[in-house]
Design a protein around this motif. Sequence first.
Motif, PDB file in Angstrom:
ATOM      1  N   UNK A 192       0.812  -1.226   0.000  1.00  0.00           N
ATOM      2  CA  UNK A 192       0.000   0.000   0.000  1.00  0.00           C
ATOM      3  C   UNK A 192       0.841   1.270   0.000  1.00  0.00           C
ATOM      4  N   UNK A 193       0.369   2.244  -0.759  1.00  0.00           N
ATOM      5  CA  UNK A 193       0.949   3.588  -0.748  1.00  0.00           C
ATOM      6  C   UNK A 193      -0.020   4.456   0.057  1.00  0.00           C
ATOM      7  N   UNK A 194       0.170   4.478   1.357  1.00  0.00           N
ATOM      8  CA  UNK A 194      -0.781   5.151   2.235  1.00  0.00           C
ATOM      9  C   UNK A 194      -0.930   6.620   1.854  1.00  0.00           C
ATOM     10  N   UNK A 195      -2.147   7.131   1.882  1.00  0.00           N
ATOM     11  CA  UNK A 195      -2.354   8.530   1.469  1.00  0.00           C
ATOM     12  C   UNK A 195      -1.818   9.554   2.452  1.00  0.00           C
ATOM     13  N   UNK A 196      -1.675   9.176   3.721  1.00  0.00           N
ATOM     14  CA  UNK A 196      -1.207  10.116   4.750  1.00  0.00           C
ATOM     15  C   UNK A 196       0.219   9.771   5.158  1.00  0.00           C
ATOM     16  N   UNK A 211       1.214  17.834  -5.123  1.00  0.00           N
ATOM     17  CA  UNK A 211       2.416  18.457  -5.687  1.00  0.00           C
ATOM     18  C   UNK A 211       2.504  18.223  -7.196  1.00  0.00           C
ATOM     19  N   UNK A 212       2.046  17.033  -7.631  1.00  0.00           N
ATOM     20  CA  UNK A 212       2.116  16.696  -9.058  1.00  0.00           C
ATOM     21  C   UNK A 212       0.905  17.187  -9.835  1.00  0.00           C
ATOM     22  N   UNK A 213      -0.046  17.794  -9.119  1.00  0.00           N
ATOM     23  CA  UNK A 213      -1.286  18.270  -9.759  1.00  0.00           C
ATOM     24  C   UNK A 213      -2.043  17.103 -10.412  1.00  0.00           C
ATOM     25  N   UNK A 214      -2.072  15.968  -9.710  1.00  0.00           N
ATOM     26  CA  UNK A 214      -2.792  14.770 -10.165  1.00  0.00           C
ATOM     27  C   UNK A 214      -3.873  14.452  -9.142  1.00  0.00           C
ATOM     28  N   UNK A 215      -5.067  14.170  -9.607  1.00  0.00           N
ATOM     29  CA  UNK A 215      -6.169  13.815  -8.708  1.00  0.00           C
ATOM     30  C   UNK A 215      -5.857  12.486  -8.033  1.00  0.00           C
ATOM     31  N   UNK A 216      -5.892  12.476  -6.696  1.00  0.00           N
ATOM     32  CA  UNK A 216      -5.591  11.251  -5.961  1.00  0.00           C
ATOM     33  C   UNK A 216      -6.722  10.246  -6.077  1.00  0.00           C
ATOM     34  N   UNK A 217      -7.942  10.667  -5.813  1.00  0.00           N
ATOM     35  CA  UNK A 217      -9.095   9.780  -5.942  1.00  0.00           C
ATOM     36  C   UNK A 217      -9.576   9.229  -4.612  1.00  0.00           C
ATOM     37  N   UNK A 273      -8.551   6.837  -1.719  1.00  0.00           N
ATOM     38  CA  UNK A 273      -8.201   5.560  -2.328  1.00  0.00           C
ATOM     39  C   UNK A 273      -6.830   5.087  -1.837  1.00  0.00           C
ATOM     40  N   UNK A 274      -6.732   3.795  -1.515  1.00  0.00           N
ATOM     41  CA  UNK A 274      -5.451   3.222  -1.101  1.00  0.00           C
ATOM     42  C   UNK A 274      -4.806   2.590  -2.334  1.00  0.00           C
ATOM     43  N   UNK A 334      14.847   5.848   9.257  1.00  0.00           N
ATOM     44  CA  UNK A 334      14.501   6.255   7.898  1.00  0.00           C
ATOM     45  C   UNK A 334      13.465   7.365   7.975  1.00  0.00           C
ATOM     46  N   UNK A 335      13.548   8.290   7.046  1.00  0.00           N
ATOM     47  CA  UNK A 335      12.564   9.371   7.070  1.00  0.00           C
ATOM     48  C   UNK A 335      11.192   8.832   6.652  1.00  0.00           C
ATOM     49  N   UNK A 336      10.156   9.404   7.226  1.00  0.00           N
ATOM     50  CA  UNK A 336       8.805   8.989   6.901  1.00  0.00           C
ATOM     51  C   UNK A 336       8.448   9.426   5.476  1.00  0.00           C
ATOM     52  N   UNK A 337       7.495   8.702   4.891  1.00  0.00           N
ATOM     53  CA  UNK A 337       6.928   9.146   3.622  1.00  0.00           C
ATOM     54  C   UNK A 337       5.911  10.247   3.885  1.00  0.00           C
ATOM     55  N   UNK A 338       5.839  11.207   2.976  1.00  0.00           N
ATOM     56  CA  UNK A 338       4.858  12.291   3.130  1.00  0.00           C
ATOM     57  C   UNK A 338       3.435  11.818   2.887  1.00  0.00           C
ATOM     58  N   UNK A 339       3.278  10.660   2.265  1.00  0.00           N
ATOM     59  CA  UNK A 339       1.944  10.176   1.923  1.00  0.00           C
ATOM     60  C   UNK A 339       1.584  10.535   0.493  1.00  0.00           C
ATOM     61  N   UNK A 340       0.767   9.706  -0.131  1.00  0.00           N
ATOM     62  CA  UNK A 340       0.479   9.892  -1.550  1.00  0.00           C
ATOM     63  C   UNK A 340      -0.412  11.100  -1.817  1.00  0.00           C
TER      64      UNK A 340
END
Length: 309
Positions: A113-117, A146-152, A161-162, A134-140
């Motif tokens: 999973x690419x967690x959203x948070x 940042x990429x101007x892409x709709x997450x969903x 969406x996960x 390790x540094x945490x992921x910022x979340x999807x």
Amino acid sequence: MAAVFREYASVAQTGTSDDIALPMEPSPKRRRMRGMTHAKLCKRILLGHGTGHREKYLPWLTLRRKNPSPRSNQVVSWMPPLNRTAHYFSRGEFHTALLLLWLGVHDLREQFPLWPTPHPHPLDGLPHAPDKPHHWSRGLLAIATEANIVHGFEVGTRVPYIASLDLLATVSLPGRTALAAFSSKPISDPNDEIGWRTLERLELERRYTADIGAFYFVSSSALIPLLTAGQLETWLDASTLHCAPHLLASSREFAGIFNDCTNLQINEAVGLAAASLSLPLDDAWLLFRHCACTVPGHRTSTLIHRPAS
């Protein structure tokens, strides 16, 4: 009943329906929503889906009767190198996983999973690894913004969406442990047209893996020749010896004899081990395939330090 149909025919001819209600088909019952809900999401997280390493990993998505694919040949298989059952949503994923495990990756997590948070780095909690932060992921969600892409969102809800990676491999490099992500897509020709939303999803995966310092690859079943894929499946079948369980007791001794014959070709070493253990040659070759998949060190000595037969 005949009278009803006669009256229905009469109304149909005259075009009036003042004195009769036309018979209607019964209304179908509303089907319950089977998508993800906040309660289901919390339950899956509490059960540990999407977390863990090696045999303790639980994939975020699993194959069940209600989620078959109309296009992909899906596989649920016991994977001896991982010591657990794995869920692959396409034959291409399965063959890529077999190749990566054969090449000796330390771990391989499917449907990751690419967690959203914001969440811990995927290498956190790795057993027998240096306790290196390790540094945490910022979340999807942040990456998508940042990429101007709709997450969903999950269908019919406001639950984010996960998304998930098809395969996330843990590999040992000189002086460090690294991650390599693989997105397996049914692309048979480089000129095939790919949907815009698919391209957006691939871009989000690429950005996510870059954010956590992982390598990223887009793979396809077309990259693995059918002959190689068939051989990998044959070797996997031999790894459990389910067809000849009586040979399991001889596997370690067979591997020891085989690895002592470093000056012989593979077919000669298999023949010598067969004679030493009083085994039929067919059983010895089955043991060879089994040991190559399961006995530590045997695969390396077979592939690197041996002349071809």
